[in-house]
Design a protein around this motif. Structure first.
Motif, PDB file in Angstrom:
ATOM      1  N   SER A  73       0.761  -1.079   0.057  1.00 31.01           N
ATOM      2  CA  SER A  73      -0.072  -0.199   0.033  1.00 31.01           C
ATOM      3  C   SER A  73       0.906   1.192   0.079  1.00 31.01           C
ATOM      4  O   SER A  73       1.964   1.285   0.777  1.00 31.01           O
ATOM      5  CB  SER A  73      -0.822  -0.121   1.131  1.00 31.01           C
ATOM      6  OG  SER A  73      -1.257   1.249   1.807  1.00 31.01           O
ATOM      7  N   VAL A  75      -0.055   4.149   1.149  1.00 31.10           N
ATOM      8  CA  VAL A  75      -0.128   4.894   2.377  1.00 31.10           C
ATOM      9  C   VAL A  75       0.579   4.253   3.345  1.00 31.10           C
ATOM     10  O   VAL A  75       1.387   4.994   4.322  1.00 31.10           O
ATOM     11  CB  VAL A  75      -1.745   4.552   2.897  1.00 31.10           C
ATOM     12  CG1 VAL A  75      -2.075   5.112   4.239  1.00 31.10           C
ATOM     13  CG2 VAL A  75      -2.915   5.176   1.870  1.00 31.10           C
ATOM     14  N   GLU A 114      -5.647   5.825  -7.170  1.00 28.86           N
ATOM     15  CA  GLU A 114      -5.282   6.932  -6.122  1.00 28.86           C
ATOM     16  C   GLU A 114      -4.026   6.650  -5.389  1.00 28.86           C
ATOM     17  O   GLU A 114      -3.151   7.264  -4.817  1.00 28.86           O
ATOM     18  CB  GLU A 114      -6.469   7.269  -5.481  1.00 28.86           C
ATOM     19  CG  GLU A 114      -7.512   8.014  -6.184  1.00 28.86           C
ATOM     20  CD  GLU A 114      -8.448   7.100  -6.814  1.00 28.86           C
ATOM     21  OE1 GLU A 114      -8.405   5.669  -6.595  1.00 28.86           O
ATOM     22  OE2 GLU A 114      -9.368   7.439  -7.726  1.00 28.86           O
ATOM     23  N   ASP A 115      -4.176   5.254  -4.810  1.00 28.77           N
ATOM     24  CA  ASP A 115      -2.981   4.751  -3.796  1.00 28.77           C
ATOM     25  C   ASP A 115      -1.823   4.810  -4.389  1.00 28.77           C
ATOM     26  O   ASP A 115      -0.801   5.337  -3.966  1.00 28.77           O
ATOM     27  CB  ASP A 115      -3.357   3.654  -3.331  1.00 28.77           C
ATOM     28  CG  ASP A 115      -2.381   3.049  -2.360  1.00 28.77           C
ATOM     29  OD1 ASP A 115      -2.463   3.449  -1.168  1.00 28.77           O
ATOM     30  OD2 ASP A 115      -1.625   2.350  -2.664  1.00 28.77           O
ATOM     31  N   LEU A 118      -0.537   8.224  -4.766  1.00 30.39           N
ATOM     32  CA  LEU A 118      -0.278   8.910  -3.724  1.00 30.39           C
ATOM     33  C   LEU A 118       1.375   8.388  -3.312  1.00 30.39           C
ATOM     34  O   LEU A 118       2.030   9.216  -3.036  1.00 30.39           O
ATOM     35  CB  LEU A 118      -1.098   8.332  -2.421  1.00 30.39           C
ATOM     36  CG  LEU A 118      -0.723   8.632  -0.972  1.00 30.39           C
ATOM     37  CD1 LEU A 118      -1.904   8.710  -0.207  1.00 30.39           C
ATOM     38  CD2 LEU A 118       0.155   7.655  -0.285  1.00 30.39           C
ATOM     39  N   ILE A 151      -2.240  12.191  -4.507  1.00 26.46           N
ATOM     40  CA  ILE A 151      -3.800  11.735  -4.230  1.00 26.46           C
ATOM     41  C   ILE A 151      -4.689  12.902  -4.894  1.00 26.46           C
ATOM     42  O   ILE A 151      -5.650  12.775  -5.511  1.00 26.46           O
ATOM     43  CB  ILE A 151      -4.211  11.255  -2.953  1.00 26.46           C
ATOM     44  CG1 ILE A 151      -5.221  10.672  -3.050  1.00 26.46           C
ATOM     45  CG2 ILE A 151      -4.346  12.676  -1.912  1.00 26.46           C
ATOM     46  CD1 ILE A 151      -5.563   9.540  -1.911  1.00 26.46           C
ATOM     47  N   GLU A 168      -5.121  10.062   7.810  1.00 26.99           N
ATOM     48  CA  GLU A 168      -4.639   8.619   7.456  1.00 26.99           C
ATOM     49  C   GLU A 168      -3.128   8.766   7.704  1.00 26.99           C
ATOM     50  O   GLU A 168      -2.364   7.572   8.119  1.00 26.99           O
ATOM     51  CB  GLU A 168      -4.937   8.304   6.047  1.00 26.99           C
ATOM     52  CG  GLU A 168      -4.942   6.884   5.651  1.00 26.99           C
ATOM     53  CD  GLU A 168      -6.094   6.062   6.750  1.00 26.99           C
ATOM     54  OE1 GLU A 168      -5.578   5.079   7.301  1.00 26.99           O
ATOM     55  OE2 GLU A 168      -7.045   6.584   7.133  1.00 26.99           O
ATOM     56  N   GLY A 315      -4.499   0.457  -6.079  1.00 28.36           N
ATOM     57  CA  GLY A 315      -5.339   0.783  -4.871  1.00 28.36           C
ATOM     58  C   GLY A 315      -6.471   0.507  -4.593  1.00 28.36           C
ATOM     59  O   GLY A 315      -7.479  -0.237  -5.127  1.00 28.36           O
ATOM     60  N   PHE A 317      -8.478   2.782  -3.150  1.00 29.47           N
ATOM     61  CA  PHE A 317      -9.735   4.227  -2.740  1.00 29.47           C
ATOM     62  C   PHE A 317     -10.612   3.965  -3.788  1.00 29.47           C
ATOM     63  O   PHE A 317     -11.795   4.227  -3.142  1.00 29.47           O
ATOM     64  CB  PHE A 317      -8.435   5.116  -3.120  1.00 29.47           C
ATOM     65  CG  PHE A 317      -9.034   6.585  -2.668  1.00 29.47           C
ATOM     66  CD1 PHE A 317      -8.512   7.062  -1.549  1.00 29.47           C
ATOM     67  CD2 PHE A 317      -9.892   7.297  -3.478  1.00 29.47           C
ATOM     68  CE1 PHE A 317      -8.820   8.192  -1.152  1.00 29.47           C
ATOM     69  CE2 PHE A 317     -10.309   8.850  -2.964  1.00 29.47           C
ATOM     70  CZ  PHE A 317      -9.722   9.192  -1.634  1.00 29.47           C
ATOM     71  N   PHE A 362     -11.457   2.834   5.661  1.00 31.87           N
ATOM     72  CA  PHE A 362     -10.016   3.611   6.008  1.00 31.87           C
ATOM     73  C   PHE A 362     -10.142   4.328   7.379  1.00 31.87           C
ATOM     74  O   PHE A 362      -9.129   4.835   7.671  1.00 31.87           O
ATOM     75  CB  PHE A 362     -10.002   4.755   4.874  1.00 31.87           C
ATOM     76  CG  PHE A 362      -9.448   4.098   3.583  1.00 31.87           C
ATOM     77  CD1 PHE A 362      -8.096   3.882   3.415  1.00 31.87           C
ATOM     78  CD2 PHE A 362     -10.140   3.652   2.614  1.00 31.87           C
ATOM     79  CE1 PHE A 362      -7.497   3.434   2.308  1.00 31.87           C
ATOM     80  CE2 PHE A 362      -9.871   3.287   1.268  1.00 31.87           C
ATOM     81  CZ  PHE A 362      -8.358   3.019   1.282  1.00 31.87           C
ATOM     82  N   LEU A 405      -5.231  -1.353   6.130  1.00 31.09           N
ATOM     83  CA  LEU A 405      -4.392  -1.128   6.294  1.00 31.09           C
ATOM     84  C   LEU A 405      -3.365  -1.291   7.227  1.00 31.09           C
ATOM     85  O   LEU A 405      -2.095  -1.888   7.168  1.00 31.09           O
ATOM     86  CB  LEU A 405      -3.996   0.351   5.839  1.00 31.09           C
ATOM     87  CG  LEU A 405      -4.815   0.994   4.274  1.00 31.09           C
ATOM     88  CD1 LEU A 405      -4.523   2.310   4.016  1.00 31.09           C
ATOM     89  CD2 LEU A 405      -4.041  -0.088   3.173  1.00 31.09           C
TER      90      LEU A 405
END
Lengths: 555, 379
Positions: A73, A75, A114-115, A118, A151, A168, A315, A317, A362, A405
């Motif tokens: 991930s 994130v 999106e992930d 990011l 993002i 997050e 991702g 998201f 999330f 996550l």
């Protein structure tokens, strides 16, 4: 130009680079999709079945073999950079995420961009930070700044990007960091809109609350989303653990099998392919029946959780938004048919539902609420969104303590701090540790002898002496002993000893701040903010230790 | 930022510029491909729509929108297909969105007006129709505008909005190019809207140009009748009957003939007709008074001798007028002055007629011809 200004300028540069990269990433995914599932796939069903499998397999192989830094991930990688590696994110992760996610999402695997975006933003920021040789403190904060840019550009919503990273990743509302995150997100979104246009990801119809009883339906939607997000987390985490421990199937084969399942489903229900923005758009405009919306939610939950568990790049998201939207639309469509009061069409529920599953998965309630607000550009929507999202969050957290996550990070051997817990933990304050009363405080008229006797009785090494209503000073037993030796027993303490003024503490002050002052003064008065001369208690280092539960014999 | 040397900054900005340019080219290629795909789906959607296969059209218009969401025509195509396939609720959602993008687009407003009209939202429909009439049409604007106006006046007529209907018809005649078919339709609508003077103005030249158009002559006769020109009404209605038999026209002609034969103030409409002599006017005035008295007698005591119980008392004014009427009718000889006697009869008849609201508690079978004659007398 000062260091702060230069750092802000760097944030803008990061935003621009991240924005440009994400624009290219977006276009690449589209091109790949047109060349695979939307091209050849339209002509032969077998190609449609095979493309996600081939794409998932190739993307996983490339990541595993050539870009291991791009695994997992984005994130979690960004959090690892912030908390573990002083802001270091290898640039290979940017390339890796770009290539593998383009192939994976472009061939129809049900993941979101999106992930990866990011992580690309974090990687670019880290690379620029190293290039400009930032200080260690600034370098640690650079990854979240890039993450917000990534993002923001991918989702085309600057407020959501900022809130997501703050909720997050960072879990701190430090003004300096917030300014940089906002600047990078805004500059990335400007670049993205420059190329891709101003429109949000979905063309959102006008929203209106037809009837206040609809709030009950929205609450019901939140309950269902909360339950399903908890189930999704448990299912995906269990499958991921199983995949990690079992050695029966080669790891390269798992994304292929997951992709094959996606392909088989996608032949009949092509809406499950890819991020699913188009399907959400259609659902928003009431192009699906509620039965089909619920089917889509179920299929996406199964396919996305499997792909996530086996490590298909991409991702979570966009899929969570998809699932939430479809659950919302399904519940809304059902209500539209059977609810005894007038309700909006399913499209309105799709819009509100977008954030509910996200909130449950999330655990980022502010992001989920403002995301829908930002997409819809409607103020009216805020009430149902708040109702649905908060209920989804509470239910999901009750049923499943850790977010997906967090579990994934732990499975990968990373013990990253839980931002949710950090956010909600209440730090100790002075009033939690202070000793109430005036046992350690003597009036200004107290003689040296009296003070010595009382301190000896109470086994005190330090005490406070009042200074004629002008505050307090502190004395040590040793000083008093010396004064007695000099024959000053009958003198008042403040006359016999030199006055050593102390600073005041207040009950609401954090214990952390108080401890910094206690390094200078062994004892401090705690007074009221309303009347600073009113003594509420005293605080010593021993009191702080007690409050933190540290046994004295370990010190 | 220890390493922020000028050379490094230059390198960073050059790299940024290069990336800007590269992304620009990449984006251009992407947009060209996207637009081509969108156009292809749009073209297919139109083809399906032309053949009446609206489900297929909806599918392709939807796909076109996935590629280019902001394109107005694609959403409009989808909306029209949804409308044509009877998915009105979805169509309305789309139309509302389109209207926020381009509030003056006439086709959008016209469809919204139809939907509002179908859902009983009259005020809203009127607003949309007006915007559609004065809005922007992309194709064949004159014809579309005219069609919309006619649709609008039909809607107003159905709604019974007579005042707005007359206003709209007047502006329709003023704005649109002269067309006999349209003028006739408008003239008939004027009649239905209770505006016979406007109908006369519209229909007269048409009847002059097409004297053998029975419906036109009939409508003109009706317009004359409504304006109180009963002699002309008889002429036109007779002409209409001669050209084509019509029960309604016949009934109207009979009524017009009765009025003409009863009215003491009747003025001839052609030189061939003789003028009424003073004696004839007197005789007619007596007949008017007699019918008025008989009508009110019946009205006051419809059961006659079979009535059980006493009659309600008459007001002193009504009693006096009844007395005057009976006295006038009792005079059987030749009056000294026909003119004076005629005026007195008509005056008493008019006074008696004016009391009917106090005498007749339950008016039915009103003597229409007599009423119209007395209306003329009062004027």
């Amino acid at each position: 130009m000062g260091e702060t200004q230069r750092f802000l300028l760097l944030s803008i540069i990061i935003g621009i680079f991240a924005g440009l990269t994400v624009v290219c990433f977006h276009i690449s995914i589209e091109f790949f999709s047109w060349a695979t599932v939307e091209g050849l796939g339209n002509r032969s069903w077998w190609a449609l079945v095979l493309w996600p499998a081939v794409g998932g397999g190739v993307a996983y192989f490339l990541t595993d073999r050539y870009f291991p830094a791009a695994r997992g991930s984005g994130v979690n990688s960004t959090k690892a950079a912030l908390y573990i590696s002083d802001g270091y994110v290898p640039f290979s992760s940017v390339l890796g995420k770009y290539v593998s996610s383009t192939i994976s999402i472009g061939t129809g695997n049900p993941m979101g961009p999106e992930d990866p975006a990011l992580l690309m933003g974090s990687g670019i920021a880290s690379f620029l930070g190293r290039t400009f040789r930032l200080t260690r403190d600034n370098m640690r904060m650079i990854a979240p700044i890039g993450a917000a840019a990534g993002i923001g550009a991918a989702f085309n919503t600057p407020i959501t990007a900022v809130l997501f990273v703050m909720e997050e990743v960072v879990a701190s509302w430090n003004a300096g960091v917030l300014g940089s995150i906002v600047l990078s997100a805004v500059s990335a979104v400007v670049v993205s809109r420059w190329y891709l246009g101003d429109d949000p990801l979905y063309a959102v119809p006008q929203f209106a609350l037809t009837n206040y009883t609809e709030l009950i339906v929205y609450a019901l939607m939140g309950i269902i989303s909360g339950y399903l997000s908890a189930w999704f987390t448990q299912f995906a985490a269990s499958v991921r653990e199983l995949v990690r421990t079992t050695k029966r199937i080669h790891v390269y084969l798992l994304p292929v099998l997951a992709g094959l399942l996606v392909g088989v489903i996608g032949v009949r229900v092509p809406e499950v392919f890819g991020a699913g923005y188009g399907a959400i758009d259609s659902a928003l405009h009431d192009r699906y029946l509620w039965q089909f919306l619920l089917l889509l939610a179920a299929l996406k939950m199964v396919t996305t959780s499997l792909c996530f568990a086996v490590g298909t790049p991409g991702g979570m998201f966009a899929p969570t938004l998809f699932i939430g939207a479809m659950i919302g639309g399904g519940v809304g469509g059902l209500a539209h048919e059977y609810w005894p009061f007038p309700t909006s069409t399913a499209g309105a529920y799709v819009l509100v539902g977008i954030g509910t599953f996200f909130a449950g998965l999330f655990r980022a309630p502010m992001t989920s609420i403002f995301m829908v607000f930002e997409i819809s550009r409607s103020y009216v929507i805020i009430l149902p969104v708040m109702v649905a999202n908060v209920i989804a969050l509470l239910i999901s957290r009750t049923l499943q303590h850790d977010s997906l996550l967090q579990i994934a990070a732990r499975q990968d051997g990373l013990d990253l701090p839980s931002v949710e817990e950090q956010r909600e933990s209440s730090p100790l304050s002075v009033e939690d540790a202070m000793q109430v009363g005036s046992g350690r405080v003597f009036p200004s008229s107290t003689t040296v002898e009296t003070a010595f006797n009382r301190m000896s009785e109470q086994e005190l090494t330090t005490a406070l002496i009042g200074v004629h209503g002008k505050g307090w000073s502190w004395v040590e037993l040793e000083d008093i002993s010396k004064a007695i030796e000099k024959g000053q027993s009958a003198d008042s303490v403040w006359k016999a000893l030199s006055v050593r003024a102390v600073v005041r503490l207040y009950p609401d002050l954090s214990l952390d701040s108080a401890m910094r002052v206690l390094a200078t003064y062994p004892i401090l008065p705690v007074s009221s903010r309303a009347n600073p001369n009113l003594l509420l208690g005293t605080l010593t280092l021993e009191d702080v230790h007690k409050a933190y539960g540290i046994p004295e014999d370990t010190l | 930022m220890v390493g922020a040397t000028p050379q490094l900054l230059v390198i960073v900005f050059v790299a940024m510029f290069a990336l800007f340019v590269g992304t620009g080219y990449y984006n251009r290629a992407f947009n060209l491909e996207r637009e081509a795909r969108a156009e292809e789906h749009y073209r297919l959607g139109r083809t399906f729509a032309d053949y009446g296969y609206f489900d297929g059209a909806i599918e392709h218009f939807g796909d076109a929108l996935l590629y280019d969401r902001g394109k107005f025509d694609y959403r409009l195509g989808l909306t029209l297909a949804l409308y044509e396939s009877g998915r009105y609720q979805e169509a309305e959602l789309q139309l509302r969105q389109l209207r926020t993008v381009d509030p003056t687009r006439a086709v959008v407003n016209r469809l919204l007006a139809r939907l509002a009209s179908g859902n009983g939202r009259g005020e809203e429909a009127i607003q949309y129709y007006r915007t559609a009439i004065y809005g922007r049409w992309d194709q064949n604007p004159e014809q579309n505008r005219l069609d919309t106006r006619l649709e609008f006046v039909d809607f107003l007529e159905a709604q019974g909005e007579s005042l707005q209907l007359v206003g709209e018809l007047v502006s329709l005649l003023r704005d649109e190019p002269a067309d006999d078919v349209l003028a006739k339709r408008v003239g008939l609508m004027f009649l239905d809207a209770g505006s016979p003077a406007e109908a006369l103005r519209t229909l007269r030249p048409l009847a002059a140009a097409s004297p053998r158009d029975a419906s036109l002559r009939g409508a003109l006769g009706k317009a004359y009748f409504q304006t109180g020109e009963y002699g002309l009404a008889v002429l036109e209605l007779q002409a209409a009957i001669t050209l084509s038999s019509d029960v309604q026209v016949q009934e109207l002609l009979a009524e017009a003939n009765e009025i003409v034969s009863l009215d003491p103030n009747y003025l001839r409409v052609s030189r061939r007709e003789p003028l009424l002599s003073p004696r004839q006017r007197f005789t007619r005035s007596r007949e008017v008074l007699r019918r008025t008295t008989a009508y009110l007698d019946y009205c006051y005591n419809p059961l006659g001798d079979e009535r059980i119980g006493p009659l309600p008392p008459l007001s002193p004014e009504a009693t006096a007028v009844f007395g005057a009427a009976r006295a006038a009718l009792a005079e059987t000889g030749r009056p000294a002055d026909y003119g004076e006697a005629t005026e007195r009869n008509l005056s008493v008849a008019a006074d008696l007629w004016a009391t009917r609201s106090t005498i007749c508690t339950n008016v039915w079978n009103e003597d229409d011809a007599l009423g119209r004659v007395l209306q003329g007398v009062a004027r």
